[in-house]
Design a protein around this motif. Structure first.
Motif, short mmCIF file in Angstrom:
data_model
loop_
_atom_site.label_atom_id
_atom_site.label_comp_id
_atom_site.label_asym_id
_atom_site.label_seq_id
_atom_site.Cartn_x
_atom_site.Cartn_y
_atom_site.Cartn_z
N ILE A 24 4.30 5.41 -1.03
CA ILE A 24 5.48 4.66 -1.45
C ILE A 24 6.34 4.27 -0.25
O ILE A 24 6.64 3.10 -0.04
N ASN A 25 6.73 5.26 0.55
CA ASN A 25 7.57 4.96 1.70
C ASN A 25 6.83 4.14 2.74
O ASN A 25 7.42 3.29 3.41
N ASP A 26 5.53 4.38 2.87
CA ASP A 26 4.73 3.61 3.83
C ASP A 26 4.71 2.14 3.46
O ASP A 26 4.88 1.27 4.31
N ALA A 27 4.50 1.86 2.18
CA ALA A 27 4.48 0.46 1.73
C ALA A 27 5.85 -0.18 1.88
O ALA A 27 5.95 -1.35 2.27
N ASN A 28 6.91 0.59 1.59
CA ASN A 28 8.26 0.05 1.67
C ASN A 28 8.69 -0.21 3.10
O ASN A 28 9.34 -1.21 3.39
N SER A 29 8.38 0.70 4.02
CA SER A 29 8.90 0.55 5.38
C SER A 29 7.87 0.07 6.39
O SER A 29 8.21 -0.64 7.32
N GLY A 30 6.62 0.46 6.22
CA GLY A 30 5.59 0.09 7.20
C GLY A 30 4.97 -1.27 6.95
O GLY A 30 4.60 -1.99 7.86
N GLY A 31 4.83 -1.58 5.67
CA GLY A 31 4.29 -2.86 5.29
C GLY A 31 2.88 -3.11 5.82
O GLY A 31 2.12 -2.19 6.11
N GLU A 32 2.56 -4.36 5.96
CA GLU A 32 1.22 -4.78 6.40
C GLU A 32 0.91 -4.30 7.81
O GLU A 32 -0.23 -3.95 8.12
N ASP A 33 1.91 -4.25 8.68
CA ASP A 33 1.69 -3.86 10.07
C ASP A 33 1.19 -2.42 10.21
O ASP A 33 0.43 -2.11 11.11
N TYR A 34 1.62 -1.53 9.32
CA TYR A 34 1.24 -0.13 9.41
C TYR A 34 -0.06 0.19 8.67
O TYR A 34 -0.71 1.19 8.94
N LEU A 35 -0.48 -0.65 7.75
CA LEU A 35 -1.60 -0.36 6.87
C LEU A 35 -2.89 -0.02 7.61
O LEU A 35 -3.48 1.02 7.38
#
Length: 141
Positions: free
Chosen positions: A7-18
């Motif tokens: 949840i937090n990864d999608a909210n804050s990291g977005g596509e760049d972090y995936l």
């Protein structure tokens, strides 16, 4: 082990972090610093620490396109490791008005937590039945 991440990864990291599934390596210390890589590190650490432990992964409620993308990643990671996963929205509670409207600052209120607990119990029971081979020796060690 129940792993409910993203949840937090999608909210804050977005596509760049995936990242991609290729970020998971045989030597987990070499995994990339991405969602894929870090999730792989977590699973590898659990498996090294407790080789007989059972792991279940959960998707997140895909109320945004990015969360849906992270759910695809969760499924790929689960399949990579041969771990059962639960799609939260397979239980109607997670699409109900109570769930979708029962949040304060993106966090559930008490009655919603209670509903979530019941939904998770239903989903886990189904997961164990649907993945009998994976779980059949869970209580033999």
């Amino acid at each position: 082990y129940y792993l409910a991440l993203g949840i937090n990864d999608a909210n804050s990291g977005g596509e760049d972090y995936l990242g991609t599934i290729n970020d998971i390596k045989d030597d987990y210390t070499q995994n990339a610093d991405t969602f894929f890589g870090n999730y792989g590190k977590i699973i590898s650490n659990i498996q090294n620490h407790a080789p007989n432990a059972k792991i279940v992964m959960f998707t997140i409620v895909p109320n945004t396109e990015m969360k849906a993308t992270y759910n695809e990643a969760v499924v790929k990671i689960a399949e990579y490791f041969g771990i059962p996963y639960i799609v939260q929205t397979d239980d109607g509670f997670f699409t109900s008005n109570l769930y979708t409207n029962g949040m304060v600052q993106s966090h559930p209120v008490a009655v919603v937590y209670s509903g979530m607990a019941n939904a998770f119990e239903r989903l886990l029971k189904k997961c164990v039945i649907d993945n009998f081979e994976y779980f059949k020796n869970a209580f033999m060690h």
